[in-house]
Design a protein around this motif. Structure first.
Motif, PDB file in Angstrom:
ATOM      1  N   UNK A   1       0.708  -1.239   0.110  1.00 58.15           N
ATOM      2  CA  UNK A   1       0.055  -0.003   0.215  1.00 58.15           C
ATOM      3  C   UNK A   1       0.618   1.150  -0.140  1.00 58.15           C
ATOM      4  N   UNK A   2       1.957   1.361   0.576  1.00 56.88           N
ATOM      5  CA  UNK A   2       3.069   2.386   0.398  1.00 56.88           C
ATOM      6  C   UNK A   2       3.496   2.377  -0.588  1.00 56.88           C
ATOM      7  N   UNK A   3       3.933   1.463  -1.480  1.00 56.90           N
ATOM      8  CA  UNK A   3       4.609   1.722  -2.694  1.00 56.90           C
ATOM      9  C   UNK A   3       3.837   2.031  -3.962  1.00 56.90           C
TER      10      UNK A   3
ATOM     11  N   UNK B   1      -4.850   0.095  -4.061  1.00 60.34           N
ATOM     12  CA  UNK B   1      -4.822  -1.373  -4.003  1.00 60.34           C
ATOM     13  C   UNK B   1      -6.172  -1.720  -3.766  1.00 60.34           C
ATOM     14  N   UNK B   2      -6.223  -2.629  -4.508  1.00 62.60           N
ATOM     15  CA  UNK B   2      -7.688  -3.463  -4.452  1.00 62.60           C
ATOM     16  C   UNK B   2      -7.397  -4.872  -4.271  1.00 62.60           C
ATOM     17  N   UNK B   3      -7.302  -5.605  -3.154  1.00 64.26           N
ATOM     18  CA  UNK B   3      -6.802  -7.146  -2.962  1.00 64.26           C
ATOM     19  C   UNK B   3      -7.991  -7.996  -3.681  1.00 64.26           C
ATOM     20  N   UNK B   4      -7.487  -9.150  -4.043  1.00 67.21           N
ATOM     21  CA  UNK B   4      -8.283 -10.068  -4.806  1.00 67.21           C
ATOM     22  C   UNK B   4      -7.781 -11.643  -4.307  1.00 67.21           C
ATOM     23  N   UNK B   5      -8.817 -12.270  -3.627  1.00 68.88           N
ATOM     24  CA  UNK B   5      -8.479 -13.630  -3.054  1.00 68.88           C
ATOM     25  C   UNK B   5      -7.803 -13.663  -1.876  1.00 68.88           C
TER      26      UNK B   5
ATOM     27  N   UNK C   1      -2.614 -18.412   0.458  1.00 69.39           N
ATOM     28  CA  UNK C   1      -2.214 -17.373   1.662  1.00 69.39           C
ATOM     29  C   UNK C   1      -0.978 -17.049   1.356  1.00 69.39           C
ATOM     30  N   UNK C   2      -0.006 -17.781   1.032  1.00 75.61           N
ATOM     31  CA  UNK C   2       1.364 -17.526   0.825  1.00 75.61           C
ATOM     32  C   UNK C   2       1.569 -16.368  -0.080  1.00 75.61           C
ATOM     33  N   UNK C   3       0.518 -16.119  -1.033  1.00 76.48           N
ATOM     34  CA  UNK C   3       0.593 -14.672  -1.737  1.00 76.48           C
ATOM     35  C   UNK C   3      -0.446 -13.687  -1.213  1.00 76.48           C
ATOM     36  N   UNK C   4      -0.186 -12.416  -1.725  1.00 73.82           N
ATOM     37  CA  UNK C   4      -1.193 -11.497  -1.745  1.00 73.82           C
ATOM     38  C   UNK C   4      -1.036 -10.970  -3.360  1.00 73.82           C
ATOM     39  N   UNK C   5      -2.449 -10.845  -3.715  1.00 78.00           N
ATOM     40  CA  UNK C   5      -2.517 -10.377  -5.078  1.00 78.00           C
ATOM     41  C   UNK C   5      -3.627  -9.590  -5.234  1.00 78.00           C
ATOM     42  N   UNK C   6      -3.651  -8.497  -6.194  1.00 76.39           N
ATOM     43  CA  UNK C   6      -4.591  -7.538  -6.182  1.00 76.39           C
ATOM     44  C   UNK C   6      -4.254  -6.506  -7.416  1.00 76.39           C
ATOM     45  N   UNK C   7      -5.132  -5.563  -7.594  1.00 79.90           N
ATOM     46  CA  UNK C   7      -4.855  -4.517  -8.605  1.00 79.90           C
ATOM     47  C   UNK C   7      -4.579  -3.018  -8.019  1.00 79.90           C
ATOM     48  N   UNK C   8      -3.806  -2.459  -8.643  1.00 79.13           N
ATOM     49  CA  UNK C   8      -3.180  -1.138  -7.943  1.00 79.13           C
ATOM     50  C   UNK C   8      -2.934   0.062  -9.216  1.00 79.13           C
ATOM     51  N   UNK C   9      -2.647   0.990  -8.636  1.00 80.45           N
ATOM     52  CA  UNK C   9      -2.039   2.139  -9.711  1.00 80.45           C
ATOM     53  C   UNK C   9      -0.938   2.481  -9.147  1.00 80.45           C
ATOM     54  N   UNK C  10      -0.104   2.995 -10.056  1.00 77.36           N
ATOM     55  CA  UNK C  10       1.390   3.412  -9.985  1.00 77.36           C
ATOM     56  C   UNK C  10       1.616   4.537 -10.952  1.00 77.36           C
ATOM     57  N   UNK C  11       1.552   5.734 -10.288  1.00 80.05           N
ATOM     58  CA  UNK C  11       1.495   7.168 -11.155  1.00 80.05           C
ATOM     59  C   UNK C  11       0.521   6.927 -12.038  1.00 80.05           C
ATOM     60  N   UNK C  12      -0.722   6.432 -11.461  1.00 80.33           N
ATOM     61  CA  UNK C  12      -2.116   6.457 -12.369  1.00 80.33           C
ATOM     62  C   UNK C  12      -2.145   5.205 -13.080  1.00 80.33           C
ATOM     63  N   UNK C  13      -1.134   4.432 -13.640  1.00 76.56           N
ATOM     64  CA  UNK C  13      -1.281   3.415 -14.381  1.00 76.56           C
ATOM     65  C   UNK C  13      -1.647   2.162 -13.669  1.00 76.56           C
ATOM     66  N   UNK C  14      -2.666   1.463 -14.004  1.00 81.60           N
ATOM     67  CA  UNK C  14      -3.146   0.140 -13.692  1.00 81.60           C
ATOM     68  C   UNK C  14      -2.004  -0.840 -13.704  1.00 81.60           C
ATOM     69  N   UNK C  15      -1.860  -1.650 -12.295  1.00 86.46           N
ATOM     70  CA  UNK C  15      -0.823  -2.755 -12.604  1.00 86.46           C
ATOM     71  C   UNK C  15      -1.463  -3.884 -11.886  1.00 86.46           C
ATOM     72  N   UNK C  16      -0.810  -5.175 -12.086  1.00 84.98           N
ATOM     73  CA  UNK C  16      -1.119  -6.280 -11.158  1.00 84.98           C
ATOM     74  C   UNK C  16      -0.173  -6.707 -10.220  1.00 84.98           C
TER      75      UNK C  16
END
Length: 515
Positions: A293-295, A301-305, A310-325
């Motif tokens: 959430x800091x980066x 950050x929108x977490x999914x699953x 549980x060994x992984x956290x996955x979700x969609x986010x934006x970095x400088x406005x650009x959507x990333x996985x």
């Protein structure tokens, strides 16, 4: 002479259809804390944007003169709408009519809607509250014969998974093909305590000798933990809002690119606490979500699953406005080792990123695949190899950030090594084919056993080997390209996002067969 009588009849028929299953059934439905199908559509879609198709579908009742005196509407409402200004196809089951059990004509509407999403290249949103299949046992008496199970709609369901974003909400007791429609999505949600999903419901299960309540059989606490459904919402309103948020990160179809969102955060932001985010003791755990959430952009950050793999956290986010996985190891579970569900979660999420042209940010702290008898019995290597294949079939831009451990075959898939990718490591990074603790006794077995004091000899060897594991030693040999100050990470990720944006290529992705 005008056509006003027919226009009046049209209005009358639509009025009858708007009554759904009748006042009594609607009241019972709402008493259970649920919205009607039309209320759900109104909540999900932009105001006044829903254009219904097939509103007159249903079973009419006529008097002796052939005049319409009543109408049982079809229990599937379909149409086009807008969500956050973007056109979508909306499909909603009406539980107040025959409990959402579909018949042949409803199947035709299902097919029509899926075709519409495919051919107009629009996202598909399914509000599922019924079986959505061939109907109930009552249909046998109505038709006078039984039917061989078919899924005429399934070709279109499968095609759409490769073409447009598909979101499904389970908003009631969902069984059979209705359950399959929920699972066949890029993002799926259940409502806690008020929705259930099963292959067959309690009455059928009871005939097999197992008596169990519907929520105990297929509640969200089951299917958000086994990966059948991605997320659990607190209410229907919460579930419908998640639709809007999920779609905001994705293009309308694979022939477009994910749109850039609002730029609301400083690209040069440096957070001092990142210097101590990773414990110096390699056996200590830490919370990965605050780091994610800091980066990324603030609040994006929108977490999914969250509740499975549980060994992984996955979700969609934006970095400088650009959507990333975003994929991030979570050391709180399994010590960072991957089990089968974690590897499967990774595979599915990487596929989502590839299909919809989302650059991937991978935060790495992998101890390897899980080891031991139970892991071997569970077939961890099969799941793991599928995950590696997913990485090596990607073409989307990729950035790996090694936070701490990167060990074994699992870590070998932290990025596609056959093409250029961004990669950084924090000073806390350490890596190898396997951890020193696990490999020392094998590699130096003879030397340890032949010593006068094996315990002391082992300690001496471990100290000697550990002196060579500094990430700076690896940097000298260009094993790691760049070791960075953790506080500089966001600036570098913003550079990655902006360089990656013009490299994204629209179009259909083609995958080979996964092993």
């Amino acid at each position: 002479m005008t056509w006003q009588p027919e226009i009046d009849e049209l209005a009358y028929r639509k009025q009858l259809a708007s009554a759904l299953g009748g006042a009594e059934k609607v009241a019972r439905h709402k008493a259970a804390g649920k919205l009607t199908v039309r209320e759900r559509i109104a909540t999900c879609a932009d105001p006044e944007s829903f254009h219904e198709i097939g509103a007159l579908t249903g079973t009419g009742q006529y008097d002796a003169q052939g005049k319409l005196i009543g109408l049982t509407p079809a229990n599937l409402v379909i149409g086009r709408a807008r969500i956050s200004g973007r056109p979508v196809v909306l499909v909603g089951d009406d539980f107040t009519v025959r409990g959402g059990a579909n018949d042949g004509s409803i199947g035709d509407k299902l097919i029509y809607a899926e075709k519409m999403a495919r051919d107009l290249r629009l996202p598909m949103v399914r509000l599922v509250d019924g079986t959505g299949g061939g109907g109930s046992v009552r249909n046998i008496e109505t038709k006078g014969h039984t039917l061989i199970p078919t899924m005429k709609v399934w070709q279109h369901v499968v095609e759409n998974m490769s073409l447009v974003p598909v979101v499904s909400l389970a908003l009631g007791s969902v069984a059979g093909m209705g359950a399959a429609r929920v699972a066949a999505s890029h993002y799926s949600v259940m409502v806690k305590d008020s929705s259930q999903l099963f292959n067959a419901g309690p009455p059928v299960v009871a005939r097999a000798g197992q008596h169990i309540e519907k929520n105990d059989l297929g509640g969200s606490h089951i299917h958000t933990r086994n990966g059948v459904v991605d997320d659990e919402a607190a209410s229907e309103a919460d579930a419908l809002e998640r639709v809007r948020r999920f779609l905001s990160y994705l293009p309308s179809n694979v022939f477009e690119l994910p749109p850039r969102g609002e730029i609301n955060d400083d690209t040069n932001r440096r957070d001092e606490w990142l210097l101590s985010a990773i414990p110096r003791n390699s056996r200590s755990v830490y919370k990965i979500r605050p780091i994610v959430e800091t980066l990324v952009d603030n609040g994006s950050f929108m977490e999914m699953g969250r509740y499975w793999g549980k060994g992984l956290v996955t979700g969609l986010a934006r970095i400088d406005g650009w959507p990333v996985a975003v994929v991030a190891s979570d050391p709180y579970h399994y010590g960072g080792g991957w089990d089968g569900p974690t590897a499967e979660k990774f595979t599915r999420f990487v596929d989502l990123a590839e299909v919809f042209h989302l650059p991937v940010l991978n935060l790495v702290d992998i101890a390897g695949f899980q080891i031991g008898l139970e892991a071997e019995k569970a077939g961890i290597m099969r799941y793991g190899v599928r995950a590696l294949a997913a990485v090596y079939q990607t073409t989307t831009p990729w950035c790996s950030l090694i936070l701490r451990r990167a060990y074994g075959v699992a870590a070998a898939g932290h990025q596609h090594m056959g093409r250029y990718n961004f990669r950084y490591a924090w000073p806390s990074g350490n890596w190898g084919s396997l951890p020193i603790e696990g490999g020392l006794d094998v590699a130096y077995k003879a030397e340890i056993e032949g010593a006068d004091d094996p315990v002391q000899k082992r300690a001496e060897i471990e100290q000697r080997v550990r002196s060579l594991t500094s990430p700076f030693r690896s940097a000298e040999a260009f094993v790691i390209e760049d070791i960075i100050d953790p506080r500089d990470t966001r600036r570098l990720l913003c550079e990655f996002a902006n360089l990656a944006a013009p490299l994204r290529e629209p179009g259909i992705r083609k995958f080979g067969i996964r092993p």
